[in-house]
Design a protein around this motif. Sequence first.
Motif, mmCIF file in Angstrom:
data_model
loop_
_atom_site.group_PDB
_atom_site.id
_atom_site.type_symbol
_atom_site.label_atom_id
_atom_site.label_comp_id
_atom_site.label_asym_id
_atom_site.label_seq_id
_atom_site.Cartn_x
_atom_site.Cartn_y
_atom_site.Cartn_z
ATOM 1 N N GLU A 1 2.456 2.489 -7.422
ATOM 2 C CA GLU A 1 1.755 1.625 -8.384
ATOM 3 C C GLU A 1 0.809 0.649 -7.681
ATOM 4 O O GLU A 1 0.361 -0.335 -8.256
ATOM 5 N N HIS A 2 0.496 0.927 -6.412
ATOM 6 C CA HIS A 2 -0.363 0.015 -5.642
ATOM 7 C C HIS A 2 -1.743 -0.118 -6.270
ATOM 8 O O HIS A 2 -2.392 0.867 -6.605
ATOM 9 N N THR A 3 -2.171 -1.349 -6.432
ATOM 10 C CA THR A 3 -3.528 -1.659 -6.875
ATOM 11 C C THR A 3 -4.013 -2.865 -6.083
ATOM 12 O O THR A 3 -3.215 -3.611 -5.504
ATOM 13 N N LYS A 4 -5.308 -3.070 -6.059
ATOM 14 C CA LYS A 4 -5.860 -4.241 -5.390
ATOM 15 C C LYS A 4 -5.348 -5.521 -6.040
ATOM 16 O O LYS A 4 -5.133 -6.535 -5.365
ATOM 17 N N ASN A 5 -5.135 -5.459 -7.346
ATOM 18 C CA ASN A 5 -4.640 -6.636 -8.057
ATOM 19 C C ASN A 5 -3.212 -6.984 -7.626
ATOM 20 O O ASN A 5 -2.871 -8.163 -7.439
ATOM 21 N N ASN A 6 -2.373 -5.949 -7.439
ATOM 22 C CA ASN A 6 -0.998 -6.198 -6.987
ATOM 23 C C ASN A 6 -0.985 -6.790 -5.579
ATOM 24 O O ASN A 6 -0.179 -7.677 -5.272
ATOM 25 N N THR B 1 0.794 -1.230 0.000
ATOM 26 C CA THR B 1 0.000 0.000 0.000
ATOM 27 C C THR B 1 0.827 1.280 0.000
ATOM 28 O O THR B 1 0.284 2.354 -0.271
#
Length: 228
Positions: free
Chosen positions: A46-51, A42
Amino acid sequence: MKKVLVVASHPDDEVLGCGGTIARHAKEGDEVSVAFMSDGETSREEHTKNNLKKRNKAAYASCELLGAQAPIFLNFQDNKMDTYALLEIVQKLEKIIDEIQPSVIYTHHYGDLNIDHRITHEAVLTACRPVPMNFVNEIYCFEILSSTDWASPSEKNSFIPNKFIEITGFLEQKIDALKIYEKEMRDFPHSRSLESVESLAKLRGSSAGMHAAESFQVVRMLVKDSSS
């Protein structure tokens, strides 16, 4: 059979710090659990839920490869553990420790550069205060390349290994587990590279007359009467 708990700040720390030791414990019939304090994602631009989902999936795969139980996630925000009250962190960790009742805990060194590592160490020591009827008899700190070795040089921050566990037969397993975290690894000569991990294992091993080892700093080792 021993019950072993690895308390790691982020998914990949468990392998970097004691992946070979986890595999060895599992091979010897011990029950190994791994608890991750923060998500490791987090804080990134480039934080995403997918990552985050991929990182957690890698944690499951790593634990399975090493022979550990399914991982436990406490889900504190990455690199922000100093923004939580220590009491909140300790209380969540205490619940895990009470459920597992480990006799051995591996966790981060108190002098690491990464703030989550330092808070994790403090939380473990607080949750495992040596009160009567405490079941945690052994606490060991591991080293993390690109954190323990990058800390400000001082006597306080120094990692002083005084326990060496041979992982000659488990080094390949450790490397394979790190390959699962491919996104977290870097190219040599970066400290957190597969080559550096292998070199450190050989260095620690040669310090103790072994081909490969993981080293730890002993925080606590209690020898109790069998009646205790």
